[in-house]
Design a protein around this motif. Structure first.
Motif, mmCIF file in Angstrom:
data_model
loop_
_atom_site.group_PDB
_atom_site.id
_atom_site.type_symbol
_atom_site.label_atom_id
_atom_site.label_comp_id
_atom_site.label_asym_id
_atom_site.label_seq_id
_atom_site.Cartn_x
_atom_site.Cartn_y
_atom_site.Cartn_z
ATOM 1 N N PHE A 181 -71.105 12.932 -16.903
ATOM 2 C CA PHE A 181 -70.133 14.353 -16.960
ATOM 3 C C PHE A 181 -70.810 15.599 -17.038
ATOM 4 O O PHE A 181 -72.064 15.846 -17.871
ATOM 5 C CB PHE A 181 -69.149 14.111 -18.361
ATOM 6 C CG PHE A 181 -68.189 12.915 -18.161
ATOM 7 C CD1 PHE A 181 -67.117 13.288 -17.681
ATOM 8 C CD2 PHE A 181 -68.484 11.655 -18.658
ATOM 9 C CE1 PHE A 181 -65.960 12.046 -17.487
ATOM 10 C CE2 PHE A 181 -67.669 10.654 -18.354
ATOM 11 C CZ PHE A 181 -66.371 10.847 -17.894
ATOM 12 N N PRO A 182 -70.348 16.559 -16.453
ATOM 13 C CA PRO A 182 -70.946 18.089 -16.758
ATOM 14 C C PRO A 182 -71.033 18.334 -18.164
ATOM 15 O O PRO A 182 -70.018 18.128 -18.768
ATOM 16 C CB PRO A 182 -70.174 19.034 -15.783
ATOM 17 C CG PRO A 182 -69.282 18.041 -14.999
ATOM 18 C CD PRO A 182 -69.316 16.654 -15.470
ATOM 19 N N GLU A 183 -71.887 19.130 -18.564
ATOM 20 C CA GLU A 183 -72.285 19.513 -19.965
ATOM 21 C C GLU A 183 -72.329 21.011 -19.804
ATOM 22 O O GLU A 183 -73.045 21.630 -19.226
ATOM 23 C CB GLU A 183 -73.469 18.884 -20.654
ATOM 24 C CG GLU A 183 -73.420 17.404 -20.707
ATOM 25 C CD GLU A 183 -74.861 16.667 -20.885
ATOM 26 O OE1 GLU A 183 -75.628 17.511 -21.613
ATOM 27 O OE2 GLU A 183 -75.023 15.570 -20.810
ATOM 28 N N ARG A 184 -71.944 21.567 -20.895
ATOM 29 C CA ARG A 184 -71.697 23.060 -21.162
ATOM 30 C C ARG A 184 -73.044 23.507 -21.657
ATOM 31 O O ARG A 184 -73.640 22.919 -22.657
ATOM 32 C CB ARG A 184 -70.662 23.421 -22.066
ATOM 33 C CG ARG A 184 -70.237 24.995 -21.918
ATOM 34 C CD ARG A 184 -68.807 25.285 -22.434
ATOM 35 N NE ARG A 184 -68.600 26.740 -22.341
ATOM 36 C CZ ARG A 184 -67.748 27.312 -23.177
ATOM 37 N NH1 ARG A 184 -67.448 26.833 -24.363
ATOM 38 N NH2 ARG A 184 -67.548 28.633 -22.913
ATOM 39 N N VAL A 185 -73.424 24.542 -20.897
ATOM 40 C CA VAL A 185 -74.712 25.130 -21.577
ATOM 41 C C VAL A 185 -74.730 26.107 -22.635
ATOM 42 O O VAL A 185 -74.945 26.275 -23.686
ATOM 43 C CB VAL A 185 -75.442 25.601 -20.334
ATOM 44 C CG1 VAL A 185 -76.869 26.441 -20.718
ATOM 45 C CG2 VAL A 185 -75.573 24.618 -19.159
ATOM 46 N N ILE A 186 -73.590 27.176 -22.164
ATOM 47 C CA ILE A 186 -73.277 28.263 -22.989
ATOM 48 C C ILE A 186 -72.472 27.874 -24.256
ATOM 49 O O ILE A 186 -71.497 27.172 -24.231
ATOM 50 C CB ILE A 186 -72.766 29.521 -22.435
ATOM 51 C CG1 ILE A 186 -73.377 29.857 -21.231
ATOM 52 C CG2 ILE A 186 -72.096 30.691 -23.419
ATOM 53 C CD1 ILE A 186 -72.633 31.053 -20.436
ATOM 54 N N VAL A 187 -73.051 28.146 -25.580
ATOM 55 C CA VAL A 187 -71.968 27.844 -26.725
ATOM 56 C C VAL A 187 -71.805 28.876 -27.396
ATOM 57 O O VAL A 187 -72.113 30.255 -27.326
ATOM 58 C CB VAL A 187 -73.022 26.888 -27.454
ATOM 59 C CG1 VAL A 187 -73.342 25.609 -26.739
ATOM 60 C CG2 VAL A 187 -74.093 27.484 -28.008
#
Length: 292
Positions: A286-292
């Motif tokens: 699954f795509p993973e978010r970079v910006i947190v």
């Protein structure tokens, strides 16, 4: 190519002219955008008129039209019936998936969702380890309903012990509704782009829901919306609070060790899902978010 998302929230007249979307407003100069650059058009005002040519061009370029209700919340989608050259063959493949494979894929989706819930709690400095442990307890078809069990703990930890997710409520719930609807739209767009039909789900199966598969696939991305909502400066749904949700579509994510816009990653992910329907050895990434 990164497709654009535009939110039209004023009285406007939309028409087509030489492969361009023309947006006419009484208070501003005419805006002109190539249809091939557009991925999502959100109609957020009741006094918007568009021609059949606009709908036809959007369908040709796999651009989703999102229609909003009187509260400015997305209420319906306009999608192309068949934007893929092998639509009939792909649709047959989609309907012939084995029941055991559907259960396996839904298990992977639920695991990904609970993982993202734990990640969101961690990013927001909330207790997350209890939910993280639940990931490995998800069984085939999630027959013990770990998704619901995790949700109960998740919302209490993320927002407030007394918070209740209510799609008909205002405030935070209204913003969540808007964000989820945007994710649903871009997921549905990616689905029809592969030739799959968004109404034939893996787990969701409501005869009155034309986006069952989109609702399945968007589950791991809901926590991204939750995090954005938690960090909003206002609970009012307006032009400013809509922007972070719209920006998420073009936000950089990691997919298979590569960084790319979320909308691009979604299309590649759905292509992998399509292969996973017939190849049982494929484990979804699954795509993973970079910006947190």
């Amino acid at each position: 190519m990164i497709k654009r998302t535009i939110d039209i929230s004023h009285p406007s007249y939309l028409k087509r002219k030489q492969a361009q979307l023309i947006i006419e407003r009484p208070d501003k100069p005419v805006a002109q955008l190539p249809f091939e650059d557009l991925g999502v058009i959100i109609l957020s005002h009741p006094q918007i008129t568009l021609t059949q040519g606009v709908i036809e061009s959007c369908a040709h370029h796999n651009c989703v039209i999102v229609h909003c209700d009187s509260k400015h919340l997305p209420s319906s989608l306009t999608l192309p019936i068949a934007s893929h050259s092998l639509h009939t063959k792909t649709l047959y493949q989609q309907t012939q998936i084995k029941p055991v494979r559907k259960k396996q894929l839904w298990q992977q989706i639920v695991k990904a969702k609970i993982t993202e819930q734990a990640n969101t709690l961690k990013r927001c400095n909330r207790p997350h380890k209890q939910i993280q442990k639940m990931v490995n307890q998800v069984q085939s078809a999630d027959k013990t309903n770990m998704e619901a069990q995790a949700a109960q703990k998740y919302w209490k930890a993320l927002i407030d012990p007394n918070f209740k997710r209510n799609p008909d409520a205002d405030g935070l719930n209204s913003q969540l509704n808007y964000g989820y609807a945007i994710i649903r739209a871009v997921v549905a767009r990616a689905i029809v782009g592969t030739g799959f039909h968004p109404s034939i789900g893996l787990n969701h199966h409501n005869q009155y829901n034309p986006y069952c598969l989109a609702d399945d696939i968007m589950e791991p991305f809901r926590p991204w919306i939750d995090q954005i909502t938690l960090h909003q400066s206002s609970q009012e749904l307006n032009k400013e609070t809509k922007q972070p949700y719209l920006q998420l579509i073009a936000e950089k994510v990691i997919f298979k060790d590569q960084t790319m816009p979320f909308m691009v990653a979604l299309s590649l992910f759905i292509a992998d899902l399509k292969l996973a329907y017939i190849d049982h050895s494929i484990a979804l990434k699954f795509p993973e978010r970079v910006i947190v």
